[in-house]
Every structure is written in structure tokens, then in C-alpha cells.
Design a protein around this motif. Structure first.
Motif, short mmCIF file in Angstrom:
data_model
loop_
_atom_site.label_atom_id
_atom_site.label_comp_id
_atom_site.label_asym_id
_atom_site.label_seq_id
_atom_site.Cartn_x
_atom_site.Cartn_y
_atom_site.Cartn_z
N HIS A 3 0.70 -1.16 -0.34
CA HIS A 3 -0.03 -0.29 -0.27
C HIS A 3 0.89 1.67 0.08
N HIS A 59 1.21 5.16 -2.07
CA HIS A 59 0.60 6.32 -3.02
C HIS A 59 2.16 7.42 -3.49
N ARG A 112 3.10 17.84 2.22
CA ARG A 112 2.14 18.43 3.03
C ARG A 112 2.87 18.68 4.19
N TYR A 116 -6.81 14.85 10.68
CA TYR A 116 -6.54 14.80 9.85
C TYR A 116 -8.04 14.33 8.48
N ILE A 175 -6.45 15.35 0.68
CA ILE A 175 -5.64 15.39 -1.06
C ILE A 175 -5.97 16.27 -2.33
N TYR A 229 -3.90 11.18 -7.61
CA TYR A 229 -4.00 12.40 -7.46
C TYR A 229 -3.80 12.34 -8.41
N HIS A 258 -10.16 8.35 -4.71
CA HIS A 258 -9.23 8.57 -3.81
C HIS A 258 -10.11 10.43 -3.19
N PHE A 309 -10.91 5.34 -1.88
CA PHE A 309 -10.90 5.40 0.09
C PHE A 309 -12.79 5.87 0.27
N HIS A 319 -9.32 0.89 1.15
CA HIS A 319 -8.68 1.87 2.54
C HIS A 319 -10.92 2.46 3.28
N GLN A 375 -10.62 3.97 8.73
CA GLN A 375 -9.55 4.99 9.11
C GLN A 375 -10.34 6.11 10.08
N HIS A 435 -5.75 -0.24 6.76
CA HIS A 435 -6.43 1.56 7.91
C HIS A 435 -6.65 0.40 9.11
N ASN A 466 2.17 2.67 3.20
CA ASN A 466 1.13 3.49 2.92
C ASN A 466 2.02 4.90 2.96
N THR A 480 -0.34 11.94 4.94
CA THR A 480 -0.24 10.41 6.59
C THR A 480 0.16 10.10 6.56
O1 NIG Z 1 -4.27 5.75 2.85
N1 NIG Z 1 -6.79 8.25 3.31
C1 NIG Z 1 -6.77 8.03 1.71
N2 NIG Z 1 -5.23 8.53 1.13
C2 NIG Z 1 -4.23 7.92 1.71
C3 NIG Z 1 -4.02 9.35 2.53
C4 NIG Z 1 -3.34 10.49 1.08
C5 NIG Z 1 -3.28 12.00 1.41
O2 NIG Z 1 -3.53 11.82 2.80
O3 NIG Z 1 -2.64 12.28 0.90
C6 NIG Z 1 -3.79 7.40 2.79
O4 NIG Z 1 -4.08 7.85 4.31
#
Ligand code: NIG
Length: 420
Positions: free
Chosen positions: A77, A79, A86, A99, A104, A144, A176, A211, A239, A242, A262, A332, A337
Motif C-alpha cells: 500500500h 501512493h 504537505r 486529519y 488530497i 492524485y 480517492h 477511499f 481504504h 481510517q 487502515h 502507505n 498521512t
Molecule cells: O491512505 N486515506 C486515503 N489516502 C491516503 C492519504 C492521502 C492523502 O492525504 O494525501 C491514505 O492515508
């Protein structure tokens, strides 16, 4: 065709699936860890393993000088396809702000403006960081871009890196966030994701993810996304749970997703529902060593670095394992995050904070990740496995948790080649 004999291995974690104890799922048996061992690699796979004293001859020899060898980490997992950071949002969070999914959108803006060349170079440098930390099998998501063109660009970029042997798995995450240009028109955005976007991206990815959370997609919308993905022949990932008890676990279980990731907010019934999938058949897969995406348990993938970075309640990995659920650990890595790809850090955290034994944590970060990706060729070092080795600069793997944060990766081998 050359063979390489590797000696000087103080501890060899083969995690051979044939030596699992069915009565103790998720646990490592004594027979799966050898002392004073040797390995022979040939044609990119493990050709032999056993006591050093019985090692057969080979074309080349490498002496590791008494170090521990694990299967490379399987990070199921991440991204990785983004521009911008950020850090300011992170600092605000450390000062008490919660959060929220909306961040995103900030990364989406930066990513859309990045040139393709820049994006590729950013992704490759993130892959290199992951490899330097012992990761040898890596999944990444899109997510993204959030337009047909941008999601396609991300999927193509990632699948080219799979072709080049730098990445392993690509997941489509058009769902997402509802992008700002669709504000108030979430259903229309889901139409796009399940229609033109999916059609464009599907040839380049193996998985679809959503998500399923407050501020992102509700369970009905998530279900539409996953069903469309399944119809397009993609495996399912979610996802879920979370930020709250979003319904993602029930959805993942119902639809036979390979993984729900998550899992911070879990009632007993959620844990039980995941555990109940543990006996699902894992039908043998293709010649490439893949298990069928729609067979096997729904793996609970815990993300320790994310939990710390968002100050979330830690995912209940101990409860999940005790209930008999299949558990994976992943990094992740993303700018919002969890801006780290260090699986060794995640494993140390799982031991120190989530109360897993070292062996349970190592297994979750190797075999667990492989199961979450429905792969049988990685995550272990049985004969025939891809020769992905994580050589520690330590005589025993316990140092991963005993000496957390220390640079313990000595060498990394992927498919029989030394890559770091
Ligand atoms: O897995 N939760 C959704 N996606 C990401 C966070 C992405 C972001 O905040 O840019 C995650 O934590």
C-alpha cells in the motif's frame, strides 16, 4: 545461467509457505528460520537453501559475514505518484488539528501541474528510497490526478515502471476524493470514475481501490466503484475504517476484496468478519506466480507509520491476529498521512506499539503483503521464490525492533541481482 552461493548467513528467514502451521495462522514456525544457513540463487529465483555445511557448489560465491537474511519487504500500500509535500499540514496536525480527506486535493493540484518527466523522476526516487530500506516488491496507487487524462498518465507511468522491473503492482484510485470541479456532484464524479476513467486506465492496472470514508466516498458510492472495477477484471482493495467506522470492512468482505487497509476503528464484529474470510480458498494462479485476485481472504492491512503520523488510534493488529484474520503491514507512503516508505520502521512500530512479536511483524510485512497482493512468488525464500533478499547489518532480525531507527539494511537483492 549462473548460480550464486550465499554463505555467512547467521539467520535465514525462509518463511516457506509449505512449512506453515495451519493451526497457528500468521505465526512463524521454527522450521521457517534457519541458523548458519546458505542459499543458492539461480535464474533470479531461490534454487536451494539449507545448512551452510551442506551447501552445493555454485558459479559465484558471496559471504555475508554472519548477517541475518529476510525476504525483501512486500509493501502492498503506497501512493508514490505525486508532486509537492504537505509539511505545513503535518505541522498543524502535530499542533492538534485532525486529519481530513480534503488534503488530497492539495496534492492533486500539485500533481496535475507537474511535467511527466518530473513526475517519473519523483516516483523513481521514491522507489529507490523504498528499495534502500529493504523493500523488493512495491505496489503504488494512482489517485492524485482525478481526471481521465491525469489518472491515465499516472497509470501509464506506473505500469511502465512495472515493465522495467522497478515496481510490481499498480492500483487505480480514481475514487480517492471528489475533486473540487465536481463539488456537490459526487454521483456524477462516480459516473466518470466507473465509466470513461476506468475504461482508459484498466489496461494499465491490476487493482481498483476506493477511499470509503466520510469526506470521500460513502459505502453505496464505494460499492459502485468496486463492482465496476470487478466487471473490468480488476482485483479489489478498499481504504476502510481510517477516520471512523465507514462500512469499508463489511463492503470489502462482501465483495471479496483482497485487502482492506487502515482498519483503525474496529468493532469486534468487524474483526470477526475479517477473520471469517481467512479460510477462503486460494486457488492456484497463473504461471507468473499470481494467485487469482478474487480468491483468498480479505487481508487486514495495518499502516503503523500512518497511524503515528495522523495520531490515530493504532489499528488493532494484535486483536486481528488473535482472532485469526490475515494481517499485512504496509508503509502507505504518501505526502498526507505517512511520508515514509520505511517498512523497517513499520515493523519496529508493530512490535513496540501494536504488540506483535517480531516474527508476526516480519511475516505480516512479507507474506502478509504478498497475500494482500495475491502473489505467491514473493514474501518468502522457499525454493522457487523470486530471489528477493533483505540482508540486515545485524546477526539477528530482532535488532529491527531492539535498535529501532538504526540503518540496519546492509544489502538488497531483487530477482537474484544486488540492487542496493
Ligand atoms: O491512505 N486515506 C486515503 N489516502 C491516503 C492519504 C492521502 C492523502 O492525504 O494525501 C491514505 O492515508
Amino acid at each position: 545461467m549462473t548460480s550464486t552461493l550465499i554463505t555467512g548467513i547467521s539467520e535465514l528467514w525462509t518463511l516457506d509457505p509449505a512449512l506453515d502451521d495451519p493451526a497457528r495462522p500468521g505465526r512463524v514456525t521454527d522450521e521457517q528460520v534457519h541458523r548458519k544457513a546458505a542459499l543458492v540463487l539461480e535464474d533470479g529465483v531461490v534454487a536451494w537453501s539449507g545448512p551452510a555445511a551442506q551447501a552445493p557448489p555454485a558459479d559465484a560465491a558471496v559471504d555475508l559475514g554472519g548477517r541475518a537474511v529476510l525476504p525483501g519487504w512486500v509493501d502492498s500500500h503506497t501512493h508514490l505518484i505525486f508532486d509537492g509535500d504537505r509539511a505545513a499540514e503535518f505541522e498543524a496536525r502535530m499542533a492538534g488539528q485532525a486529519y481530513a480527506a480534503g488534503g488530497i486535493g492539495v496534492t492533486t493540484g500539485a500533481t496535475r501541474s507537474a511535467s511527466e518527466e518530473r513526475l517519473r523522476s519523483l516516483v523513481r526516487s521514491r522507489v529507490a528510497e523504498a528499495v534502500a530500506g529493504g523493500t523488493t516488491c512495491l505496489e503504488t496507487k494512482t489517485g492524485y490526478g482525478l481526471t481521465v487524462e491525469q489518472e491515465l498518465r499516472a497509470a501509464r507511468l506506473a505500469s511502465a515502471l512495472v515493465e522495467a522491473g522497478e515496481l510490481d503492482e499498480v492500483t487505480f484510485l480514481g475514487a480517492h476524493l471528489v475533486p473540487s470541479e465536481f463539488a456537490g456532484r459526487a454521483e456524477e464524479y462516480v459516473d466518470l470514475v466507473t465509466g470513461d476513467m476506468l475504461a482508459a486506465v484498466a489496461p494499465h492496472v491490476r487493482w481498483i481501490d476506493v477511499f470509503c470514508e466520510d469526506g470521500a466516498f460513502d459505502p453505496e458510492q464505494s460499492q459502485r466503484v468496486l463492482r465496476a472495477g470487478a466487471e473490468a477484471g480488476l482485483g479489489l482493495r478498499v481504504h476502510g475504517h481510517q477516520l471512523g467506522r465507514s462500512g469499508g470492512v463489511a463492503l470489502a468482505v462482501e465483495l471479496g476484496a483482497a485487502s482492506v487497509d487502515h482498519v483503525n476503528h474496529m468493532e469486534d464484529s468487524d474483526v470477526e468478519a475479517l477473520a471469517a474470510t481467512a479460510d477462503r480458498d486460494t486457488r492456484p494462479g497463473s504461471a507468473a506466480g499470481h494467485l487469482a485476485v478474487d480468491a483468498g481472504p480479505t487481508v487486514a492491512t495495518v499502516l503503523p507509520a500512518c497511524d503515528l503520523s495522523t495520531r490515530a488510534p493504532l489499528a488493532p493488529a494484535r486483536r486481528l491476529l488473535d482472532a485469526g484474520a490475515a494481517v499485512a503491514i504496509a508503509s502507505n507512503c504518501n505526502p498526507g498521512t505517512s511520508y515514509t516508505s520505511s517498512m523497517s520502521f513499520c515493523v519496529a512500530t508493530a512490535v513496540l506499539q501494536m504488540h506483535l512479536s517480531l516474527a508476526e511483524a516480519i511475516r505480516a510485512a512479507t507474506r502478509g503483503g504478498a497475500l494482500a497482493l495475491r502473489r505467491e512468488d514473493v514474501g518468502h525464500l522457499a525454493v522457487g521464490a523470486r530471489a528477493d533478499l533483505h540482508v540486515l547489518d545485524a546477526p539477528a532480525a530482532i535488532d529491527l525492533a531492539y535498535r529501532p531507527g538504526m540503518p540496519l539494511t546492509h544489502q538488497v537483492w531483487r530477482a537474484g541481482a544486488l540492487i542496493s
